[in-house]
Design an enzyme around this catalytic site. Structure first.
Site, PDB file in Angstrom:
ATOM      1  N   ASP A  90      -1.264  -3.492 -11.514  1.00  0.00           N
ATOM      2  CA  ASP A  90      -2.004  -2.568 -10.652  1.00  0.00           C
ATOM      3  C   ASP A  90      -1.122  -1.462 -10.083  1.00  0.00           C
ATOM      4  OD1 ASP A  90      -4.344  -3.998 -11.001  1.00  0.00           O
ATOM      5  OD2 ASP A  90      -3.962  -5.310  -9.290  1.00  0.00           O
ATOM      6  N   HIS A 119       1.604 -11.600  -7.759  1.00  0.00           N
ATOM      7  CA  HIS A 119       0.437 -11.990  -8.555  1.00  0.00           C
ATOM      8  C   HIS A 119       0.190 -13.480  -8.399  1.00  0.00           C
ATOM      9  CE1 HIS A 119      -2.278 -12.427 -12.003  1.00  0.00           C
ATOM     10  NE2 HIS A 119      -2.395 -11.116 -12.010  1.00  0.00           N
TER      11      HIS A 119
END
Length: 387
Positions: free
Chosen positions: A377, A324
């Protein structure tokens, strides 16, 4: 200590400069004072115009100051207006967070009811051109493109809400107009999502219910309700509420940058939202959820995961749902996403593939050394599938 002074000595001129430090940042415009004479004909250097800051990808540049979100990427902390995500994600409804984000406080019961009614009323006012536009797509088309086209049709049905058409600024400084446009834009988005989902699934579109909340109406318009009662499954409604709370705001992301860039021209909110959706659907933003699912589909079985991991390490593939931009530790939303899946009783066959990816990568030196961890995700797609 976040305040102070940065002392700079330019080796080219031996000149010294003092630049104020505020909240652990320095104003980039202060560096324009650091100038050097041009040597030769290299006009591209433009040294007499002041020192420039080169930061591809804005990896260490703050272009706005957020009063909504605080993120500590090294410790995996996320707060909304000073409230920890751990304290908000489970109990707050959509209208609660909307009021907190936009109007800076939690709503009273009366205010919450009014927001809910306003959203439902706006969602029931659907121009026929919006319906026709979305239904003109093949049912197999990507829903995101249907949503974007539907939002454009909303604008086309009422050009008076477009500043340029109306002769200039109509929002900036007009609080009442801004509040109305927030409700209108959110309602338009929910309707377009509902129309796109129902068209994609081949089920009838049901208009919003004036007595229901925003997320219940979203499921209703999408056709994700009990056919006999017309009501959403409480488990599904809670899961959607929790998932949207976790992803409600995440700082200055790509899509946020897009919406702010569009808004800086005094464009209308729906046009700004179209920019954000178009930008965000790329595989390196919220399109990553869809892409990660396709990758897991190609992998097929947990025993095939090691081959995927090795191909990533060789630079032959990208591991979507892992790593991320903001978090150097585990995504703080991840454990809550896993809890949502448990509460839904999700048992998708590819969930075991996701878990194996997480298990292997989390202990592999390649990922550990680079501070790469699973993000929301990786598991989030299975929440939407379960709905």
């Amino acid at each position: 200590m976040s305040e102070g002074t940065l002392y700079v000595t330019d080796s080219r001129t031996s000149s010294k400069y003092e630049i104020p430090i505020h909240r652990n940042s320095v104003p980039a415009s202060s560096f324009k004072a650091i100038k050097a004479p041009r040597n030769g004909n290299l006009a591209v250097d433009q040294v007499e115009n002041g020192l420039r800051l080169f930061d591809p990808g804005l990896k260490n540049t703050a272009v706005s100051e957020s009063k909504i979100t605080f993120i500590d990427g090294k410790r995996g902390r996320l707060q909304y207006r000073g409230h920890r995500i751990e304290d908000l994600w489970y109990d707050m409804e959509y209208e609660d967070l909307l009021c907190l984000f936009v109007w800076e406080h939690f709503p009273s019961p009366e205010e919450k009811s009014r927001i809910r009614q306003d959203l439902a009323a706006a969602a029931r006012n659907v121009p026929q051109t919006v319906i026709d536009t979305i239904r003109s797509f093949p049912a197999t088309a990507t829903p995101m493109q249907m949503v974007i086209a539907g939002l454009a049709a909303y604008l086309g049905s009422d050009p008076t809400i477009i500043p340029t058409h109306s002769g200039g600024n109509i929002y900036h400084g007009n609080t009442e107009m801004i509040d109305q446009s927030i409700i209108r834009t959110l309602a338009a988005l929910s309707v377009c999502i509902g129309l796109a989902a129902s068209h994609h699934s081949g089920v009838p579109f049901t208009p919003a219910d004036p007595s229901k909340g925003f997320l219940h109406n979203l499921l209703l318009m999408m056709g994700k309700v009990d056919k006999a009662t017309g009501k959403a499954d409480p488990k599904h409604l809670a899961a959607l509420q929790h998932t949207w709370a976790l992803g409600a705001e995440n700082g200055h992301t790509n899509s946020t940058s897009a919406i702010l860039l569009a808004a800086s021209t005094l464009s209308d909110p729906i046009s700004c939202l179209i920019c954000a959706l178009s930008s965000g659907y790329g595989p390196l933003h919220f399109g990553a959820m869809e892409v990660s699912y396709k990758v897991m589909t190609a992998v097929g079985r947990p025993e095939n995961v090691p081959a995927l991991i090795e191909s990533v390490k060789r630079g032959e593939a990208r591991l979507f749902g892992y790593g991320h931009r903001l978090y150097e530790t585990e995504d703080p939303r991840l454990r809550f996403s896993k809890q949502i899946l448990q509460e839904l009783g999700a048992d998708h066959p590819l969930l075991s593939v996701a878990m194996e990816i997480d298990r292997i990568a989390s202990s592999d030196e390649y990922f550990v050394r680079r501070n790469l961890h699973a993000n929301a995700d990786l598991y989030g797609v299975f929440i939407y599938i379960a709905l």
